[in-house]
Write a protein that holds these residues in place. Structure first.
Motif, mmCIF file in Angstrom:
data_model
loop_
_atom_site.group_PDB
_atom_site.id
_atom_site.type_symbol
_atom_site.label_atom_id
_atom_site.label_comp_id
_atom_site.label_asym_id
_atom_site.label_seq_id
_atom_site.Cartn_x
_atom_site.Cartn_y
_atom_site.Cartn_z
ATOM 1 N N ASN A 179 74.553 74.520 72.307
ATOM 2 C CA ASN A 179 74.154 75.894 71.993
ATOM 3 C C ASN A 179 74.305 76.830 73.190
ATOM 4 O OD1 ASN A 179 73.653 75.412 69.307
ATOM 5 N ND2 ASN A 179 71.455 75.095 69.569
ATOM 6 N N ALA A 221 76.816 80.099 73.004
ATOM 7 C CA ALA A 221 76.338 81.460 73.235
ATOM 8 C C ALA A 221 77.295 82.263 74.103
ATOM 9 C CB ALA A 221 74.952 81.420 73.880
ATOM 10 N N GLN A 222 78.064 81.579 74.967
ATOM 11 C CA GLN A 222 78.966 82.274 75.882
ATOM 12 C C GLN A 222 80.442 82.084 75.536
ATOM 13 O OE1 GLN A 222 77.828 80.844 79.771
ATOM 14 N NE2 GLN A 222 76.031 82.193 79.878
ATOM 15 N N THR A 281 76.201 77.703 62.368
ATOM 16 C CA THR A 281 76.247 78.950 63.151
ATOM 17 C C THR A 281 74.872 79.429 63.591
ATOM 18 O OG1 THR A 281 76.036 80.437 61.239
ATOM 19 C CG2 THR A 281 78.257 79.641 61.780
ATOM 20 N N ARG A 307 74.335 82.641 62.153
ATOM 21 C CA ARG A 307 75.161 83.639 62.853
ATOM 22 C C ARG A 307 74.485 84.204 64.099
ATOM 23 N NH1 ARG A 307 78.839 86.843 58.339
ATOM 24 N NH2 ARG A 307 79.277 85.006 57.072
ATOM 25 N N THR A 308 73.708 83.363 64.768
ATOM 26 C CA THR A 308 73.143 83.757 66.066
ATOM 27 C C THR A 308 73.675 82.886 67.202
ATOM 28 O OG1 THR A 308 71.214 82.285 65.856
ATOM 29 C CG2 THR A 308 70.995 84.531 64.973
ATOM 30 N N GLN A 338 77.289 84.540 70.792
ATOM 31 C CA GLN A 338 76.786 85.841 71.231
ATOM 32 C C GLN A 338 77.732 86.598 72.162
ATOM 33 O OE1 GLN A 338 73.901 87.572 70.430
ATOM 34 N NE2 GLN A 338 73.677 86.058 68.804
ATOM 35 N N GLU A 345 80.429 88.974 73.641
ATOM 36 C CA GLU A 345 81.053 90.207 73.162
ATOM 37 C C GLU A 345 82.533 89.938 72.855
ATOM 38 O OE1 GLU A 345 80.968 94.053 71.913
ATOM 39 O OE2 GLU A 345 79.273 92.926 72.750
ATOM 40 N N ARG A 379 64.141 87.784 65.885
ATOM 41 C CA ARG A 379 65.274 86.854 65.769
ATOM 42 C C ARG A 379 66.433 87.469 64.992
ATOM 43 N NH1 ARG A 379 65.783 81.738 68.290
ATOM 44 N NH2 ARG A 379 63.735 80.809 68.593
ATOM 45 N N ALA A 422 69.371 89.299 66.616
ATOM 46 C CA ALA A 422 70.455 88.596 67.317
ATOM 47 C C ALA A 422 71.600 88.200 66.394
ATOM 48 C CB ALA A 422 69.899 87.351 68.009
ATOM 49 N N GLN A 423 71.446 88.418 65.090
ATOM 50 C CA GLN A 423 72.509 88.029 64.160
ATOM 51 C C GLN A 423 73.743 88.898 64.354
ATOM 52 O OE1 GLN A 423 70.411 88.003 60.302
ATOM 53 N NE2 GLN A 423 70.943 85.846 60.150
ATOM 54 N N ARG A 424 74.901 88.255 64.249
ATOM 55 C CA ARG A 424 76.174 88.938 64.423
ATOM 56 C C ARG A 424 76.927 88.979 63.104
ATOM 57 N NH1 ARG A 424 78.037 88.478 69.651
ATOM 58 N NH2 ARG A 424 79.632 89.952 68.960
#
Length: 646
Positions: free
Chosen positions: A298, A302-303, A319, A322-323, A326, A328, A631, A634-636
């Motif tokens: 995880n 995240a990166q 996923t 979907r969090t 993360q 960009e 929480r 943070a969903q994308r």
């Protein structure tokens, strides 16, 4: 010109046809159907039942379709699904049930098979096609449509559905069913409904219908332009990551994945279905990802700037709702045999067999590798997580000293089984808290040694599925890890294991309630309401009295299983050794152990989106809702195109 025919009933034709179907992949051929599970009633006993009897008494070895008597219709579908999964979807079973409730009992199994994309052939019986004496016993009547039956409920749950109301319809139904069962893109539950009168009707069939027929399971190769685009996207990444799904196993792509990872240094996180894609101890193996993931996987997710999904359908657990991803501008490459899955998260689709695509991608990435610092980060994160696993498997005296006498932690139980089982033994689970703990903790040492059904996550799957695994791999022991809630759903197939002399090892974890949902309930502010097995308190009217005096060990013993009750870590270890040493034809062994449901597995920092009541008079719910809103932030959306035009 006269065509040679054979006079058989519809049911006899079905059984003869199934006995002559073969699948083939990579030049290896096997019978498509290992046999037929069934429970007979008035709707199939004189049709499919008679045909199976005739096959057993008169057919030679090449035409034999073995019959196994099950105890529950849902359970026999689970057994078939587990078998097919262990056989990488190249073999399966047929299931026959009587009219009405016998057939509708298979609906849950049908949904499970289709959700997990596992082939199984269902033969529900129907009421009279002729309607000569309608309504008959167990017939559903609808004033608006006389042709509706309960078997229509299979339509949305099946990848192929047909009802044979006339013998002339059978050939096309059977051929259509085989096409779907052997197609890795389309496969799932396949249903051919057979009215009881039609089953017994005679017809002159062309003998060619019963010739040996080979269905080749395809390995579609990727388009070179898709491989080139995927390679270019990966080369642009500094923190790429692979998410391995069940398609890696079904394709037999583990070696191709290993080669790619070792050459490039790209780390791998695994879905539930993909766990074991790389063996425990491999330097790029970061373990479970998502809601029940490891802190190592995880943290990398995240990166990650490019995520390569291989044979995954990207469920919410994978996923972390979907969090998980993360970074960009994170972009996705989706390798999948099904275009439906390859297009998810706006990913760059590589529509192909996983093994073929990974091999082509490895060639296209020649000379590419991640920076040494990224490999070092992988190693450090994994070492940290592995220490947490060791602590869960062997809890400190401080932890064990706080437990009531005789209680173990769930982590201890899993650790003992993991460490004392053979590398090729299969661990099995489906629902409750153990699938998440297994996903995080279990150290997989063989590609077919981890079997957790977490697509439909069906309580009751474990005991019947253990039979399917044992039938698929008689040379492997299977450990079915099941909680008391799941056991109570469907213990009946222990009797079938006794009947067939199948050695399956059931580790029955007793915690006096629904541990998983109790924990979830508490986290959502619902205070474990309705999740404990308790007497109703006379003064309050609530289920908060003493524990129910349920003896599941005695129940398993009454069904014919050899039961070992344990009350300490030492006794558990001895029980596992005893079960391992039991004869292969000795029938089921049940190890009964009590655990403390309040000691949790280490946190992998994943999240699962389960909505919380937006308004409440309870402080616990209001607190949980505030956490939920935090929480959710943070969903994308994960809709940015991977192949965006400059």
């Amino acid at each position: 010109m006269t065509h040679q025919t054979m006079r058989l009933t519809v049911a006899q034709a079905v059984i003869r046809f199934l006995a002559h179907q073969w699948s083939e992949r990579d030049g290896q051929r096997q019978k498509l159907f290992a046999g037929c599970f069934g429970i007979f009633g008035h709707g199939n006993v004189a049709g499919i039942g008679q045909a199976l009897l005739q096959n057993e008494l008169e057919a030679d070895a090449t035409e034999r379709l073995p019959y196994v008597l099950a105890r529950n219709e849902q359970a026999m579908v689970h057994t078939s699904v587990a078998y097919a999964r262990q056989k990488d979807r190249l073999q399966t079973w047929a299931c026959t049930a009587s009219v009405g409730p016998g057939s509708t009992n298979m609906l849950t199994g049908a949904a499970l098979a289709t959700v997990n994309r596992i082939p199984v052939l269902l033969l529900p019986s129907g009421t009279f096609a002729t309607r000569v004496s309608a309504p008959v016993l167990q017939e559903l009547e609808q004033p608006y449509a006389a042709d509706v039956t309960v078997n229509d409920a299979f339509r949305p749950l099946s990848r192929f559905f047909d009802r044979v109301d006339r013998p002339e319809q059978l050939a096309s139904a059977l051929l259509g069913a085989m096409r779907v069962l052997t197609d890795p893109v389309e496969t799932g539950a396949v249903t051919i409904a057979l009215p009881q009168d039609v089953q017994a009707e005679a017809f002159d069939w062309p003998v060619e219908l019963f010739a040996d027929r080979v269905w080749r399971v395809a390995r579609p190769v990727p388009e070179q332009v898709d491989v080139d685009d995927a390679a270019a996207l990966i080369r642009s990444a500094t923190r790429p990551m692979i998410v391995a799904g069940g398609g890696v196993h079904y394709s037999g792509a583990e070696e191709a994945l290993r080669v790619l990872c070792e050459r490039t240094g790209i780390p791998v996180g695994e879905s539930q279905a993909g766990k074991g894609s790389l063996p425990h101890g491999h330097s790029q193996q970061m373990g479970a990802i998502g809601s029940t993931g490891t802190s190592a996987a995880n943290a990398l997710a995240a990166q990650a700037d490019v995520v390569i999904g291989v044979g995954t359908r990207w469920s919410d657990f994978t996923t972390a709702s979907r969090t998980a991803f993360q970074a960009e501008g994170v972009r996705f490459v989706n390798i999948n045999v099904a275009r439906f899955d390859a297009g998810k998260h706006a990913g760059l689709p590589v529509v192909a067999d996983a093994r073929e695509a990974l091999t082509a991608l490895t060639d296209a990435l020649t000379g590419y590798a991640v920076e040494p610092a990224y490999r070092e980060r992988q190693a450090a994160l994994w070492a940290e997580w592995d220490a947490h696993v060791e602590a869960a498997y062997h809890p400190s005296a401080e932890v064990t000293g706080a437990l009531a006498d005789g209680l173990l932690t769930q982590g201890e139980v899993l650790g003992a089984v993991n460490e004392l089982s053979d590398p090729r033994d299969v661990v099995l689970c489906a629902a409750g808290s153990m699938p998440g703990d297994l996903h995080k903790l279990w150290r997989v040492r063989d590609r077919k040694a981890y079997h957790v059904e977490y697509g439909f996550s069906c309580m009751g799957y474990e005991v019947p599925a253990s039979l399917g695994i044992r039938l698929a791999h008689p040379d492997r022991d299977v450990f079915a890890m099941v909680g008391d809630g799941g056991y109570l759903m469907m213990p009946t197939e222990l009797v079938t294991a006794v009947q067939e002399r199948l050695k399956v090892i059931v580790v029955l974890v007793q915690n006096h309630g629904f541990h998983s949902i109790g924990s979830l309930s508490e986290s959502l502010g619902s205070q474990r309401f309705g999740t404990k097995y308790r007497f109703r308190d006379a003064s309050t009217g609530r289920l908060e009295g003493e524990r129910l005096p349920v003896d599941l060990a005695a129940n398993a013993r009454s069904l014919g299983a050899h039961v070992i009750e344990v009350h300490s870590r030492h006794e558990l270890e001895q029980a596992i050794k005893e079960a391992k040493a039991a004869p292969a034809d000795g029938g089921p062994v049940v190890i009964h152990v009590e655990t403390d449901p309040t000691v949790y597995a280490p946190d992998g920092h994943g999240w699962w989106d389960v909505p919380v009541s937006a308004v409440s008079e309870l402080d616990s719910t209001r607190t949980a809702y505030a956490e939920y809103v935090s929480r959710k932030a943070a969903q994308r959306p994960l809709v940015a195109p991977a192949n965006q035009i400059p």
